[in-house]
Enzyme design. Structure first.
Site, PDB file in Angstrom:
ATOM      1  N   ARG A 189      -4.103   6.748  -0.337  1.00  0.00           N
ATOM      2  CA  ARG A 189      -4.656   5.638   0.040  1.00  0.00           C
ATOM      3  C   ARG A 189      -4.630   4.941  -1.598  1.00  0.00           C
ATOM      4  O   ARG A 189      -5.440   5.222  -2.562  1.00  0.00           O
ATOM      5  CB  ARG A 189      -6.046   5.810   0.443  1.00  0.00           C
ATOM      6  CG  ARG A 189      -6.806   4.391   0.732  1.00  0.00           C
ATOM      7  CD  ARG A 189      -8.042   4.682   1.614  1.00  0.00           C
ATOM      8  NE  ARG A 189      -7.578   5.265   2.696  1.00  0.00           N
ATOM      9  CZ  ARG A 189      -7.002   4.660   3.779  1.00  0.00           C
ATOM     10  NH1 ARG A 189      -7.027   3.149   3.789  1.00  0.00           N
ATOM     11  NH2 ARG A 189      -6.646   5.266   4.918  1.00  0.00           N
ATOM     12  N   THR A 206       0.783  -1.215  -0.051  1.00  0.00           N
ATOM     13  CA  THR A 206       0.040   0.174  -0.017  1.00  0.00           C
ATOM     14  C   THR A 206       0.767   1.242  -0.126  1.00  0.00           C
ATOM     15  O   THR A 206       2.258   1.135   0.292  1.00  0.00           O
ATOM     16  CB  THR A 206      -0.848   0.100   1.394  1.00  0.00           C
ATOM     17  OG1 THR A 206       0.144   0.068   2.271  1.00  0.00           O
ATOM     18  CG2 THR A 206      -1.954  -1.107   1.306  1.00  0.00           C
ATOM     19  N   LYS A 253       0.255   3.569   4.233  1.00  0.00           N
ATOM     20  CA  LYS A 253       0.445   3.393   5.719  1.00  0.00           C
ATOM     21  C   LYS A 253       1.933   4.029   6.095  1.00  0.00           C
ATOM     22  O   LYS A 253       2.127   5.375   5.980  1.00  0.00           O
ATOM     23  CB  LYS A 253       0.561   1.659   5.754  1.00  0.00           C
ATOM     24  CG  LYS A 253      -0.839   0.997   5.664  1.00  0.00           C
ATOM     25  CD  LYS A 253      -0.904  -0.329   5.773  1.00  0.00           C
ATOM     26  CE  LYS A 253      -2.385  -0.718   5.350  1.00  0.00           C
ATOM     27  NZ  LYS A 253      -2.472  -2.213   5.273  1.00  0.00           N
TER      28      LYS A 253
HETATM   29  C1  LIG Z   1      -3.325  -3.122   4.565  1.00  0.00           C
HETATM   30  C2  LIG Z   1      -2.760  -4.075   4.049  1.00  0.00           C
HETATM   31  C3  LIG Z   1      -3.213  -4.565   2.846  1.00  0.00           C
HETATM   32  C4  LIG Z   1      -4.550  -4.127   1.872  1.00  0.00           C
HETATM   33  O1  LIG Z   1      -4.415  -2.770   1.854  1.00  0.00           O
HETATM   34  P1  LIG Z   1      -6.084  -2.172   1.471  1.00  0.00           P
HETATM   35  O2  LIG Z   1      -5.256  -0.800   0.663  1.00  0.00           O
HETATM   36  O3  LIG Z   1      -6.663  -1.693   2.517  1.00  0.00           O
HETATM   37  O4  LIG Z   1      -6.668  -2.859   0.324  1.00  0.00           O
HETATM   38  C5  LIG Z   1      -2.602  -5.768   2.037  1.00  0.00           C
HETATM   39  N1  LIG Z   1      -1.839  -6.419   2.938  1.00  0.00           N
HETATM   40  C6  LIG Z   1      -1.337  -6.100   4.084  1.00  0.00           C
HETATM   41  C7  LIG Z   1      -0.132  -7.087   4.882  1.00  0.00           C
HETATM   42  C8  LIG Z   1      -2.082  -4.992   4.816  1.00  0.00           C
HETATM   43  O5  LIG Z   1      -1.448  -4.941   6.039  1.00  0.00           O
END
Ligand SMILES: *Cc1c(COP(=O)(O)O)cnc(C)c1O
Length: 427
Positions: free
Chosen positions: A246, A237, A240
């Site tokens: 996003r 992503t 994060k």
């Molecule tokens: C947050 C996350 C995702 C998915 O991300 P989204 O953008 O919410 O679909 C995939 N894999 C891991 C390990 C994550 O922590």
């Protein structure tokens, strides 16, 4: 000659600001900004993105259809967005030392979906981390597409150490002979040994996908072992630890480039979100700066400080601590559930999420734990001293016999702490 009228020819509704066109919605956005400003954000998967990223995400690029890839689109007028996407790809390659990058996935989940869709047949076997030990729903949850379309085998954490047991993972891989092994987690507080995973994958003839969604910022800053050099595919992503919009990204070896690109478009998605791709370009530029690396370092230092203080206060942490931006508190010993802790902290202005701990006897709607992360508060400016205060507030809020007056005092401490760290003062 008649003078041209220079006034806009569009309708007033088209020109109106959001607060005039839709006061109801504008009011909600204002309310959410106030919520973000007024609470201590400790959800490990969240962050505050920069003004530059917000500007790019709110740009006129949202108007543009650009199905296809730079230089090979299905629409006219793509000369500028071609440059934008090329810029994003080049920056991402540079940042992670990647051979090939696809910046079109709308999210981390879509990025994972595209890798499976590109490289697996229905019913092929995947080996991934158990969801209730820290894995992600796209790694094979029964009700997720990944659990429906593929044969999922899983590995978990060692009960004693709370850590990945690589010998055991190797055994399961030998036994199950998966086509794809997935490393990466949503709630694992320790470094992951990607070299070891690569060795295991090689030894059973599987490909390795690393999902670095949580730790991409740490990887970019050189604070976590690098998955890109040793895997076939890396998904992430961008919102994060990476602190971008996003969205998602796929990195892969050149030999898989065509398959991966075809899986995203036309396989799974239509037009790319060009405004979000622009925001990713800005995010990758910022992530290459010394300030970003410093912030990631502080994120890890803040997590270590918070973890240490919580442990001193009698809270058990899964694996006994943290190497990264998050920790998993097991609240069994202090006698409250994850949901109860989440609610109590929310009442005093601290946001976390309930989270199962490995071998959790309680259902996922209750859980025995909470997941706590430091990316957002570190972006906001918190350092070790602030983390000590955060730990003290958490310990007090989760203590026995907390009265309404106690909660009020704790809420005031949260507000005072935040006052010194204004969030988006120009918004
Ligand atoms: C947050 C996350 C995702 C998915 O991300 P989204 O953008 O919410 O679909 C995939 N894999 C891991 C390990 C994550 O922590």
């Amino acid at each position: 000659m008649a003078r041209l009228r220079v006034e806009a020819k569009t309708q007033p509704e088209f020109r109106a600001r959001l607060k005039d066109a839709d006061p109801e919605l504008a009011g909600l956005l204002k309310k959410e900004l106030a919520r973000q400003r007024g609470t201590i954000e400790l959800i490990a998967s969240e962050n505050f993105t920069s003004r530059a990223v917000l500007e790019a995400a709110a740009s006129v690029l949202t108007n543009k259809y650009a199905e296809g890839y730079p230089g090979a689109r299905y629409y006219g007028g793509c000369e500028v967005v071609d440059e934008v996407e090329t810029l994003a790809i080049g920056r991402c390659k540079q940042l992670f030392g990647a051979e090939h990058v696809n910046v079109q996935p709308h999210s981390g989940s879509t990025a994972n979906q595209a890798v499976y869709f590109a490289e697996l047949a229905m019913g092929d076997a995947i080996l991934a981390m158990k969801l209730d030990h820290g894995g992600h729903l796209t790694h094979g949850l029964k009700v997720n597409f990944s659990g429906r379309f593929y044969h999922v085998h899983s590995y978990g954490l060692d009960r004693e150490s709370g850590r990945l047991d690589y010998d055991r993972i190797e055994e399961i891989a030998r036994e199950r002979q998966p086509q794809l092994i997935i490393a990466g987690a949503s709630a694992y507080p320790r470094r992951i040994d990607f070299d070891r995973f690569a060795g295991i994958a090689r030894s059973v003839g599987a490909r390795l996908m690393v999902d670095m969604a949580h730790i991409a910022g740490l990887v970019a800053a050189g604070l976590h072992p690098d998955p890109v050099a040793v895997s076939d595919y890396v998904t992430t992503t961008t919102h994060k630890t990476l602190a971008g919009p996003r969205s998602g990204v796929i990195i892969c070896r050149q030999k898989y480039a065509r398959n991966i690109d075809k899986a995203i478009f036309p396989g799974l998605q239509g037009g790319p979100l060009m405004h979000i791709i622009a925001a990713k370009a800005a995010c990758f530029k910022l992530a290459a700066t010394a300030e970003f690396r410093q912030r990631q370092k502080q994120t890890v230092a803040n997590a270590a400080m918070l973890a240490g203080r919580l442990q001193e206060g009698g809270i058990q942490l899964v694996s006994g601590g943290t190497d990264n931006h998050l920790m998993l508190a097991d609240l069994t010993d202090i006698g409250i559930t994850g949901i109860e802790a989440e609610n109590r902290l929310e009442e005093v202005g601290i946001t976390v999420n309930k989270n199962p701990v490995p071998f959790d006897p309680l259902p996922p709607t209750v859980t025995s734990g909470i997941r706590i992360g430091t990316p957002a508060v570190t972006t906001r400016g918190f350092r070790e001293a602030e983390m000590e205060e955060v730990a003290a507030i958490i310990l007090a809020a989760l203590g026995r016999r907390v009265t309404a007056a106690d909660k009020k005092r704790l809420r005031r401490r949260v507000t005072e702490l935040l006052a010194a760290f204004p969030l988006y003062p120009n918004l």
